[in-house]
Design a protein around this motif. Structure first.
Motif, PDB file in Angstrom:
ATOM      1  N   GLY A 194       0.827  -1.189   0.000  1.00 33.45           N
ATOM      2  CA  GLY A 194       0.000   0.000   0.000  1.00 33.45           C
ATOM      3  C   GLY A 194       0.867   1.247   0.000  1.00 33.45           C
ATOM      4  N   ASP A 195       0.270   2.382   0.215  1.00 28.79           N
ATOM      5  CA  ASP A 195       0.982   3.656   0.244  1.00 28.79           C
ATOM      6  C   ASP A 195       1.156   4.072   1.704  1.00 28.79           C
ATOM      7  OD1 ASP A 195       2.001   6.168   0.018  1.00 28.79           O
ATOM      8  OD2 ASP A 195       0.409   6.963  -1.261  1.00 28.79           O
ATOM      9  N   PRO A 196       2.350   3.923   2.258  1.00 31.20           N
ATOM     10  CA  PRO A 196       2.540   4.215   3.683  1.00 31.20           C
ATOM     11  C   PRO A 196       2.381   5.685   4.026  1.00 31.20           C
ATOM     12  CG  PRO A 196       4.650   3.796   2.621  1.00 31.20           C
ATOM     13  CD  PRO A 196       3.598   3.474   1.606  1.00 31.20           C
ATOM     14  N   ASP A 197       2.488   6.557   3.037  1.00 37.36           N
ATOM     15  CA  ASP A 197       2.401   7.993   3.296  1.00 37.36           C
ATOM     16  C   ASP A 197       0.979   8.533   3.159  1.00 37.36           C
ATOM     17  OD1 ASP A 197       5.192   8.145   3.661  1.00 37.36           O
ATOM     18  OD2 ASP A 197       5.483   8.263   1.483  1.00 37.36           O
ATOM     19  N   ALA A 198       0.064   7.698   2.708  1.00 34.46           N
ATOM     20  CA  ALA A 198      -1.302   8.178   2.467  1.00 34.46           C
ATOM     21  C   ALA A 198      -2.066   8.333   3.778  1.00 34.46           C
ATOM     22  CB  ALA A 198      -2.042   7.196   1.558  1.00 34.46           C
ATOM     23  N   THR A 199      -2.971   9.283   3.787  1.00 32.89           N
ATOM     24  CA  THR A 199      -3.866   9.486   4.920  1.00 32.89           C
ATOM     25  C   THR A 199      -5.285   9.633   4.388  1.00 32.89           C
ATOM     26  OG1 THR A 199      -3.704  11.905   4.880  1.00 32.89           O
ATOM     27  CG2 THR A 199      -2.041  10.710   6.172  1.00 32.89           C
ATOM     28  N   VAL A 200      -6.238   9.483   5.281  1.00 33.25           N
ATOM     29  CA  VAL A 200      -7.628   9.671   4.877  1.00 33.25           C
ATOM     30  C   VAL A 200      -7.826  11.077   4.335  1.00 33.25           C
ATOM     31  CG1 VAL A 200     -10.005   9.765   5.706  1.00 33.25           C
ATOM     32  CG2 VAL A 200      -8.484   7.950   6.493  1.00 33.25           C
ATOM     33  N   ARG A 201      -7.180  12.035   4.956  1.00 28.36           N
ATOM     34  CA  ARG A 201      -7.332  13.429   4.530  1.00 28.36           C
ATOM     35  C   ARG A 201      -6.806  13.640   3.113  1.00 28.36           C
ATOM     36  NH1 ARG A 201      -5.256  18.789   7.897  1.00 28.36           N
ATOM     37  NH2 ARG A 201      -6.106  20.348   6.447  1.00 28.36           N
ATOM     38  N   THR A 202      -5.623  13.076   2.824  1.00 30.95           N
ATOM     39  CA  THR A 202      -5.069  13.269   1.480  1.00 30.95           C
ATOM     40  C   THR A 202      -5.895  12.532   0.436  1.00 30.95           C
ATOM     41  OG1 THR A 202      -3.544  11.419   1.825  1.00 30.95           O
ATOM     42  CG2 THR A 202      -2.733  13.630   2.338  1.00 30.95           C
ATOM     43  N   GLU A 203      -6.399  11.352   0.796  1.00 34.78           N
ATOM     44  CA  GLU A 203      -7.223  10.610  -0.149  1.00 34.78           C
ATOM     45  C   GLU A 203      -8.512  11.369  -0.474  1.00 34.78           C
ATOM     46  OE1 GLU A 203      -6.860   7.300  -1.714  1.00 34.78           O
ATOM     47  OE2 GLU A 203      -4.855   8.051  -1.337  1.00 34.78           O
ATOM     48  N   LEU A 204      -9.202  11.792   0.570  1.00 33.63           N
ATOM     49  CA  LEU A 204     -10.462  12.506   0.353  1.00 33.63           C
ATOM     50  C   LEU A 204     -10.223  13.880  -0.256  1.00 33.63           C
ATOM     51  CD1 LEU A 204     -12.462  11.556   3.568  1.00 33.63           C
ATOM     52  CD2 LEU A 204     -12.629  10.571   1.281  1.00 33.63           C
ATOM     53  N   GLY A 205      -8.977  14.361  -0.182  1.00 34.92           N
ATOM     54  CA  GLY A 205      -8.648  15.636  -0.811  1.00 34.92           C
ATOM     55  C   GLY A 205      -8.847  15.615  -2.309  1.00 34.92           C
ATOM     56  N   ALA A 206      -8.858  14.400  -2.899  1.00 33.29           N
ATOM     57  CA  ALA A 206      -9.109  14.300  -4.340  1.00 33.29           C
ATOM     58  C   ALA A 206     -10.474  14.849  -4.706  1.00 33.29           C
ATOM     59  CB  ALA A 206      -9.000  12.837  -4.784  1.00 33.29           C
ATOM     60  N   LEU A 207     -11.404  14.806  -3.759  1.00 35.50           N
ATOM     61  CA  LEU A 207     -12.754  15.308  -4.038  1.00 35.50           C
ATOM     62  C   LEU A 207     -12.775  16.823  -4.193  1.00 35.50           C
ATOM     63  CD1 LEU A 207     -14.771  13.063  -1.567  1.00 35.50           C
ATOM     64  CD2 LEU A 207     -14.697  12.888  -4.055  1.00 35.50           C
ATOM     65  N   ARG A 208     -11.686  17.483  -3.819  1.00 32.04           N
ATOM     66  CA  ARG A 208     -11.601  18.933  -4.009  1.00 32.04           C
ATOM     67  C   ARG A 208     -11.048  19.288  -5.384  1.00 32.04           C
ATOM     68  NH1 ARG A 208      -9.470  18.648   1.356  1.00 32.04           N
ATOM     69  NH2 ARG A 208      -7.364  19.006   0.544  1.00 32.04           N
ATOM     70  N   ARG A 209     -10.597  18.289  -6.125  1.00 34.04           N
ATOM     71  CA  ARG A 209     -10.036  18.561  -7.454  1.00 34.04           C
ATOM     72  C   ARG A 209     -11.170  18.762  -8.462  1.00 34.04           C
ATOM     73  NH1 ARG A 209      -4.620  16.306  -8.512  1.00 34.04           N
ATOM     74  NH2 ARG A 209      -3.684  15.713  -6.515  1.00 34.04           N
TER      75      ARG A 209
END
Length: 421
Positions: A194-209
């Motif tokens: 998986g991506d050890p640097d990923a967080t829920v915040r960064t993932e859901l940040g895609a919805l702001r794109r």
């Protein structure tokens, strides 16, 4: 996306087949309820309209589960996550088969729907990571072929089984396929971190794109046009075309075969020119939907038209999947999973809007024109996406940093499409 794994051709094929088998199981359970709705209603002591909520709860599970599970699971090893998702799917279908009443059945279908979108998101990323960049569209479409083949083989077979041995047997059959998928994924799919640097915040940040939002809008609105027609295809062919009720499976088979062709074609087109193919598939689907009122006049033309609608819509699905993986940046798993949330929202929108125009007295051919209008709305969103991207290219300082942007822009310049996002 990680570099392609070094796999033999046989091992690669086995891995893709294992991933596609999960798609076959998911596609079977998603659509078999529609074919067994009278039996399900009788089995739990409710009427058919009320039983329709069982379908809605599954779709709600997909819409809710895809973003939540994808965001929470991005750090997990992907093969283990795939197995976990299929275990949850197996449990949901076993609970469906065991449900003693209506309330427990609703809960079971919601649980069964939760892993749906996340499975396709993770499986798409894993498949794409196993091949060279210019083959990723074909790898993803191969995984999604499982869903298309389910409409041709899995759903009819499970429906027949449910009619012969009771509706619960259809879901037990899905449980068996899920168990086979777990074994196949554990055996054939390579380990993938998986991506050890990923967080829920960064993932859901895609919805702001904006590009992610616009692509999701294409899926919800543009693809909703297909569901406006598909939801009412049975009364269309019987009341308008004059075919017998026994011919409905033939029409549905034509749609399913179109889906297989379109899914395979979509992967190849996505590898050639993703954005252009997405626009072309959206336009083609809209035109085909607009022709439904004319095609419905004869049995031959309506079967051909439904086949072509299935092909065009399935091409669109694959291109949407690849586009969301591209524009989501580092949140590719979330982007791939969100495609299935959007498609299930499209299902609800299309069925609801199609019912409105029929109830208003415009007849069973009116969903075709409505669908064309929804496809046109999807084209508006694609136009906005292209305009936004060209504006971003003129303002480099406004672009979010992402290491793959230069490569995406170079590829886009070669094919003449909006680059990257």
């Amino acid at each position: 996306m990680s570099a392609p794994s070094e796999l033999s051709r046989g091992r690669l094929a086995a891995a893709v087949v294992a991933l596609a088998l999960g798609g076959f199981a998911i596609g079977t359970t998603e659509f078999v309820t529609m074919g067994l709705l009278p039996e399900v209603a009788e089995g739990v002591g409710i009427d058919i309209p009320t039983a329709g909520h069982v379908i809605s709860l599954y779709a709600l599970g997909v819409v809710v589960g895809a973003p939540v599970i994808a965001a929470l699971g991005t750090r997990l090893p992907r093969r283990g996550l795939l197995i976990g998702l299929m275990v949850a799917f197996l449990v949901g279908n076993a609970l469906t088969a065991l449900a003693p009443g209506y309330g427990s059945l609703l809960a079971a279908r919601f649980v069964a729907g939760l892993p749906h979108g996340a499975y396709f998101g993770v499986a798409s990323l894993v498949a794409a990571s196993l091949v060279a960049p210019h083959l990723r569209g074909r790898a993803v479409s191969s995984v999604m072929l499982g869903l298309a083949v389910a409409n041709v083989a899995g759903v009819p077979a499970a429906t027949w089984l449910g009619q012969q041995l009771g509706w619960r047997s259809a879901y037990w059959a899905v449980v068996v396929i899920a168990a086979l998928t777990i074994a196949a994924v554990a055996t054939a799919v390579p380990a993938s971190p998986g991506d050890p640097d990923a967080t829920v915040r960064t993932e859901l940040g895609a919805l702001r794109r904006p590009q992610v939002v616009l692509t999701l809008l294409v899926g919800v609105v543009g693809f909703g046009g297909m569901f406006a027609v598909y939801s009412y295809v049975a009364p269309l062919v019987t009341d308008v075309t004059g075919m017998s009720r026994d011919s409905i499976p033939l029409v549905l088979l034509a749609f399913g075969l179109g889906g297989v062709v379109g899914t395979a074609l979509g992967g190849r087109l996505a590898d050639l020119a993703l954005f252009r193919s997405l626009v072309g598939a959206n336009i083609a689907t809209g035109v085909l939907l607009a022709l439904i009122p004319l095609a419905a006049r004869t049995p031959v033309t309506v079967v051909v038209a439904i086949f072509l609608v299935g092909a065009g819509a399935s091409t669109l699905v694959v291109c949407l999947q690849m586009r969301l993986m591209e524009v989501a940046g580092e949140a590719q798993m979330l982007g791939a999973a969100l495609n299935h949330s959007a498609l299930n929202a499209a299902n609800a929108l299309g069925a609801w809007a199609g019912g409105l125009v029929i109830a208003a007295g415009y007849g069973y051919t009116s969903p075709g024109l409505l669908g064309a209008g929804l496809a046109a709305a999807g084209l508006v969103a694609l136009t906005a996406s292209a305009v936004l991207r060209r504006r971003e290219l003129r303002l480099p300082e406004a672009r979010p940093e992402h290491p793959s942007h230069a490569a995406q822009d170079a590829r886009a310049a070669q094919v003449g499409e909006p680059a990257g996002r």
